[in-house]
Design an enzyme around this catalytic site. Structure first.
Site, PDB file in Angstrom:
ATOM      1  CB  SER A  85      10.343   5.106  14.576  1.00 25.02           C
ATOM      2  OG  SER A  85       9.943   5.404  13.266  1.00 25.02           O
ATOM      3  CG  LEU A  86      13.188   8.221  20.608  1.00 25.15           C
ATOM      4  CD1 LEU A  86      14.460   7.397  20.512  1.00 25.15           C
ATOM      5  CD2 LEU A  86      13.534   9.666  20.992  1.00 25.15           C
ATOM      6  CD  GLU A  91      -1.404  -0.479   3.596  1.00 22.37           C
ATOM      7  OE1 GLU A  91      -1.795  -1.655   3.706  1.00 22.37           O
ATOM      8  OE2 GLU A  91      -1.819   0.440   4.313  1.00 22.37           O
ATOM      9  CB  CYS A 130       3.434   7.693   2.579  1.00 21.81           C
ATOM     10  SG  CYS A 130       3.951   6.484   3.794  1.00 21.81           S
ATOM     11  CB  CYS A 135       1.731   1.628   9.230  1.00 18.93           C
ATOM     12  SG  CYS A 135       3.231   1.696   8.372  1.00 18.93           S
ATOM     13  CB  CYS A 182       7.557  -4.937   8.617  1.00 17.50           C
ATOM     14  SG  CYS A 182       8.859  -4.078   9.519  1.00 17.50           S
ATOM     15  N   GLY A 212       7.191  -1.688   6.065  1.00 18.40           N
ATOM     16  CA  GLY A 212       8.565  -2.159   5.887  1.00 18.40           C
ATOM     17  C   GLY A 212       9.594  -1.294   6.563  1.00 18.40           C
ATOM     18  CB  CYS A 256       3.431  -1.247  13.505  1.00 14.55           C
ATOM     19  SG  CYS A 256       3.526  -1.054  11.727  1.00 14.55           S
ATOM     20  CB  CYS A 261       6.801  -1.611  15.980  1.00 16.90           C
ATOM     21  SG  CYS A 261       8.481  -1.148  15.507  1.00 16.90           S
TER      22      CYS A 261
HETATM   23  N1  SAH Z   1      10.014   0.979   9.599  1.00 16.75           N
HETATM   24  C1  SAH Z   1      10.091   2.421   9.536  1.00 16.75           C
HETATM   25  C2  SAH Z   1       9.054   3.080   8.642  1.00 16.75           C
HETATM   26  C3  SAH Z   1       7.643   2.584   8.661  1.00 16.75           C
HETATM   27  S1  SAH Z   1       6.527   3.096   9.886  1.00 16.75           S
HETATM   28  C4  SAH Z   1      10.052   2.997  10.913  1.00 16.75           C
HETATM   29  O1  SAH Z   1       9.893   2.275  11.876  1.00 16.75           O
HETATM   30  O2  SAH Z   1      10.260   4.206  11.039  1.00 16.75           O
HETATM   31  C5  SAH Z   1       6.326   4.849   9.820  1.00 16.75           C
HETATM   32  C6  SAH Z   1       6.037   5.455  11.196  1.00 16.75           C
HETATM   33  O3  SAH Z   1       4.724   5.147  11.645  1.00 16.75           O
HETATM   34  C7  SAH Z   1       6.969   4.932  12.272  1.00 16.75           C
HETATM   35  O4  SAH Z   1       7.352   5.989  13.112  1.00 16.75           O
HETATM   36  C8  SAH Z   1       6.085   3.941  13.000  1.00 16.75           C
HETATM   37  O5  SAH Z   1       6.571   3.667  14.270  1.00 16.75           O
HETATM   38  C9  SAH Z   1       4.758   4.652  12.973  1.00 16.75           C
HETATM   39  N2  SAH Z   1       3.582   3.811  13.189  1.00 16.75           N
HETATM   40  C10 SAH Z   1       3.344   2.559  12.784  1.00 16.75           C
HETATM   41  N3  SAH Z   1       2.125   2.137  13.156  1.00 16.75           N
HETATM   42  C11 SAH Z   1       1.569   3.160  13.826  1.00 16.75           C
HETATM   43  C12 SAH Z   1       0.318   3.367  14.479  1.00 16.75           C
HETATM   44  N4  SAH Z   1      -0.604   2.392  14.508  1.00 16.75           N
HETATM   45  N5  SAH Z   1       0.098   4.561  15.050  1.00 16.75           N
HETATM   46  C13 SAH Z   1       1.030   5.545  15.023  1.00 16.75           C
HETATM   47  N6  SAH Z   1       2.220   5.430  14.425  1.00 16.75           N
HETATM   48  C14 SAH Z   1       2.491   4.252  13.857  1.00 16.75           C
END
Ligand code: SAH
Length: 345
Positions: A213-214, A91, A104, A332, A111, A158, A118, A115
């Protein structure tokens, strides 16, 4: 068969010459693919029919097919589900901002980073996307909307630094003069924090923005949200961010998804300030987008604003990410997941 849309112009020139053709044909082919965004060799009218036939035999031509498009009634955001040649789906999201159109893209099918909040990671990793599959998300959306894309964020499904070589090649093709020629400064790559990849990217001295992504301010808390935190500590991450700035002069973006009762207290804000203050950076607060497979909730509106104010009072650049496309499987990986579920049934 060689994936022609993932080749650089120099590689294509060498290959075309090896076929016994004139090297300027490579530039023509390249521009048809990357500037005029053609969907097949048949559209390339200044290339002879015989060379087009030879190309069809020699090369695989990536052209993604949009199998579902959702449009937000709130803000015009569009979400695309694309089918790849092997039947997998990914997507991508198109967002309209005052400063231009932003796409985006996904960098992998699924992936493996795991996390907790996600949806992209729930079924694990299938494979990394090829450079042409990353590019064609942007090309297809440009064709479908009829509007120029000015910003690209690698923030879809990803982990881009888990598909490092393909990512670099994608960046090169996306920003080169003979193609779409998107400025490096208008490209953002977001990572969960793979430290060696961040350092290698810094060495390249590109002008792209690195987003980290912290999401938590102590290693203990971060490990609960992001398994990658078991591998790299926050101290190592901050060092890598400092190194990226030192090498590129580019301000780092920190992404911090606010999860109600998990990482949104006054103490969290104070700890975040302490961490990022020494760096030239920008903080992007993202109200977590709840997914039904997990019971995370969004922070209260007041908590989000208080968090933001505290950072601002301490001189930190901060924005609350506008929640685009909340009504269309915004988070995502949600669209792909729903599609795969339906297909199984
Ligand atoms: N793998 C990469 C990029 C993909 S995710 C990364 O981790 O940065 C893009 C951003 O969306 C990341 O900061 C991720 O932590 C955040 N994200 C993913 N799912 C989310 C959700 N359900 N709510 C808020 N942020 C989310």
């Amino acid at each position: 068969m060689t994936d022609i849309k993932s080749m650089t112009l120099d590689e294509l020139k060498a290959d075309i010459e090896a076929m016994g053709e004139k090297s300027f044909r490579a530039k023509q082919l390249y521009e048809w693919m990357h500037k005029k965004l053609s969907r097949s060799f048949d559209e390339m009218t200044n290339i002879s029919a015989s060379l087009r036939e030879k190309c069809k035999e020699r090369y695989e031509y990536t052209a993604l097919r949009a199998i579902e498009i959702q449009e937000s009634a709130i803000d015009g955001t569009k979400k695309y589900l694309f089918e790849l040649s092997d039947g997998n789906v990914v997507e991508s999201v198109w967002m309209k901002y005052k400063h231009g159109n932003s796409v985006c893209i996904s960098s992998q099918v699924g992936c493996r980073m795991g996390c907790a909040f996600c949806a992209s990671t729930l079924d694990g990793l299938e494979r990394g996307l090829t450079p042409s599959e990353m590019l064609d998300q942007i090309y297809s959306i440009t064709l479908l909307t009829g509007e120029r894309v000015s910003n690209v964020v690698v923030m879809g499904t990803g982990e881009p630094l888990d598909n490092y070589e393909n990512l670099l090649r994608f960046l090169k093709l996306l920003t080169c003069e003979e193609g779409l020629h998107i400025s490096q400064r208008n490209v953002t790559v977001s990572t969960c924090g793979i430290v060696p990849g961040m350092r290698e990217l810094a060495e390249r001295q590109l002008q792209i923005t690195l987003a980290l992504s912290l999401h938590a301010t102590t290693d203990e808390k971060r490990r609960k949200l992001m398994p990658i935190a078991n591998k790299y500590s926050i101290a190592e991450l901050m060092d890598a961010c400092g190194y990226y700035f030192e090498k590129t002069g580019r301000r780092i973006t920190f992404e911090y998804s606010l999860v109600g009762g998990v990482n949104d207290t006054k103490e969290d804000a104070e700890e975040l300030i302490r961490l990022v203050k020494p760096l030239n950076c920008h903080v992007n607060l993202i109200p977590v987008n709840p997914i039904k497979e997990r019971d995370f909730v969004q922070s209260e509106r007041e908590a989000i604003l208080a968090f933001k104010n505290k950072l601002e009072k301490n001189g930190i650049n901060v924005t609350i990410r506008r929640e685009m496309g909340r009504d269309i499987d915004g988070a995502c990986g949600q669209l792909r997941r729903r599609h795969n579920k339906q297909r199984q049934q």
